[in-house]
Write an enzyme that holds these catalytic residues in place. Structure first.
Site, mmCIF file in Angstrom:
data_model
loop_
_atom_site.group_PDB
_atom_site.id
_atom_site.type_symbol
_atom_site.label_atom_id
_atom_site.label_comp_id
_atom_site.label_asym_id
_atom_site.label_seq_id
_atom_site.Cartn_x
_atom_site.Cartn_y
_atom_site.Cartn_z
ATOM 1 N N TYR A 43 40.352 6.460 -4.888
ATOM 2 C CA TYR A 43 40.561 6.133 -6.295
ATOM 3 C C TYR A 43 42.053 6.204 -6.585
ATOM 4 O O TYR A 43 42.588 7.277 -6.867
ATOM 5 C CB TYR A 43 39.792 7.116 -7.180
ATOM 6 N N ARG B 289 39.301 0.813 -0.461
ATOM 7 C CA ARG B 289 38.624 0.513 -1.720
ATOM 8 C C ARG B 289 39.123 1.411 -2.841
ATOM 9 O O ARG B 289 39.363 2.599 -2.646
ATOM 10 C CB ARG B 289 37.122 0.722 -1.570
ATOM 11 N N GLU C 170 36.145 -2.359 -6.537
ATOM 12 C CA GLU C 170 34.681 -2.343 -6.569
ATOM 13 C C GLU C 170 34.165 -2.839 -7.908
ATOM 14 O O GLU C 170 34.726 -2.508 -8.962
ATOM 15 C CB GLU C 170 34.179 -0.923 -6.315
ATOM 16 N N HIS D 23 32.229 -2.246 -10.822
ATOM 17 C CA HIS D 23 31.820 -0.920 -11.292
ATOM 18 C C HIS D 23 32.021 -0.825 -12.796
ATOM 19 O O HIS D 23 33.013 -1.341 -13.328
ATOM 20 C CB HIS D 23 32.666 0.153 -10.592
ATOM 21 N N HIS E 35 25.625 -2.543 -9.521
ATOM 22 C CA HIS E 35 26.545 -2.529 -10.653
ATOM 23 C C HIS E 35 26.782 -3.932 -11.212
ATOM 24 O O HIS E 35 27.054 -4.084 -12.412
ATOM 25 C CB HIS E 35 27.860 -1.874 -10.257
ATOM 26 N N HIS F 148 28.114 -2.796 -1.286
ATOM 27 C CA HIS F 148 27.423 -1.525 -1.453
ATOM 28 C C HIS F 148 25.993 -1.820 -1.902
ATOM 29 O O HIS F 148 25.784 -2.611 -2.824
ATOM 30 C CB HIS F 148 28.101 -0.645 -2.512
ATOM 31 N N TYR G 142 29.284 13.523 -8.896
ATOM 32 C CA TYR G 142 30.119 14.504 -8.217
ATOM 33 C C TYR G 142 29.704 15.944 -8.502
ATOM 34 O O TYR G 142 30.133 16.860 -7.802
ATOM 35 C CB TYR G 142 31.587 14.316 -8.612
#
Length: 278
Positions: free
Chosen positions: A66, A96, A136, A138, A169, A192, A211
């Site tokens: 990220y 990514r 991605e 998302h 997504h 994905h 997370y």
């Protein structure tokens, strides 16, 4: 199709990369998508790298992290070069990231211009080292729907920039995955695959929930038992031997679910969708 599992699946498990690799090899996976924080935690293990995985018949197709696109540019470049170094160590060809941290409707034109410029600059750095940079699809990013994703590709305008196509997504953003994929396919470098019981359960995939060790997992489901019908999508990509995808699982019973979904993909998913025999 070359199919990988993701180390993020094991984010709350006391399990080593050696064990993950042994499981992947035994169950017919081609590779391991390495989460950035896991790659950083392995920096002291000089005996663990792309050559080690290759000796097991595996590879790292993508390093997933990220990048702080809105951060100080010096810090951003430092983070990018650190990821490039890790990607080269693991012989990954793709990095990514997410395209910002706000949805397209909530992002101002100035903010959007900054993110696109940063992604273009980072794509140039990636290309200099033989890599691609992927955003991605998302929610809460500039790739949260088809129209914004296509606009982002045009705004970034770099050949080393591509898309990690998260099928669920894309569906979440309101687009038909098959129709949108046919439009964006030249820019897709990775996929994905995951699923959900009902649209009302989509909040389980919000990062804060994923997370958290105490996060909710109800609604996460096996790939072919959820509300997104993967059959027509898989039929659309069958026969394309360049496809690289990852099973992205965040729920319980990690190994059992990954083993099951990989087997069903190989046996019944779509004619011509060939996977390595396990």
């Amino acid at each position: 199709m070359r199919l990988s599992l993701c180390t993020i699946t094991f984010r709350h498990h006391l399990i080593s990369l050696d064990e993950i690799a042994a499981f992947a090899r035994t169950n017919g996976f081609d590779g391991i998508e390495l989460w950035g924080v896991h790659a950083r935690s392995l920096e002291h293990r000089t005996d663990r790298d792309g050559d080690w995985l290759a000796g097991l018949g595996l590879n790292v197709p993508m390093l997933s992290d990220y990048l702080p696109l809105e951060a100080d540019p010096v810090e951003l470049r430092r983070r990018m070069f650190a990821l490039i170094r890790l990607a080269r160590r693991w012989q990954a060809r793709k990095i990514r990231t997410f395209a910002g941290s706000k949805g397209s409707a909530a992002t101002s034109e100035d903010e959007r211009r900054l993110i696109a410029t940063r992604l273009s600059e980072l794509s140039a750095l990636a290309e200099d080292h033989g890599l691609s940079l992927l955003a991605e699809t998302h929610p809460n990013t500039l790739a949260d729907c088809g129209a914004s994703t296509l606009r982002l590709i045009e705004e970034v305008g770099h050949d080393a920039f591509g898309i990690n196509f998260d099928t669920l997504h894309v569906w979440e953003g309101g687009d038909d995955p098959v129709a949108f994929h046919r439009t964006i396919r030249p820019h897709v470098r990775h996929y994905h695959f995951k699923n959900i019981s009902t649209r009302s359960d989509l909040a389980v995939f919000e990062p804060a929930n994923v997370y958290s060790p105490a996060g909710r997992r109800e609604g996460m489901t096996r790939l072919f038992e959820g509300t997104v019908d993967y059959q027509p999508f898989l039929e659309d990509i069958s026969g394309d031997e360049t496809v690289e995808a990852s099973l992205e699982w965040f729920g319980a019973d990690c190994m059992e679910v990954l083993r099951h979904d990989r087997r069903v993909l190989a046996e019944t998913a779509a004619p011509g969708l060939r996977l390595r025999a396990s």
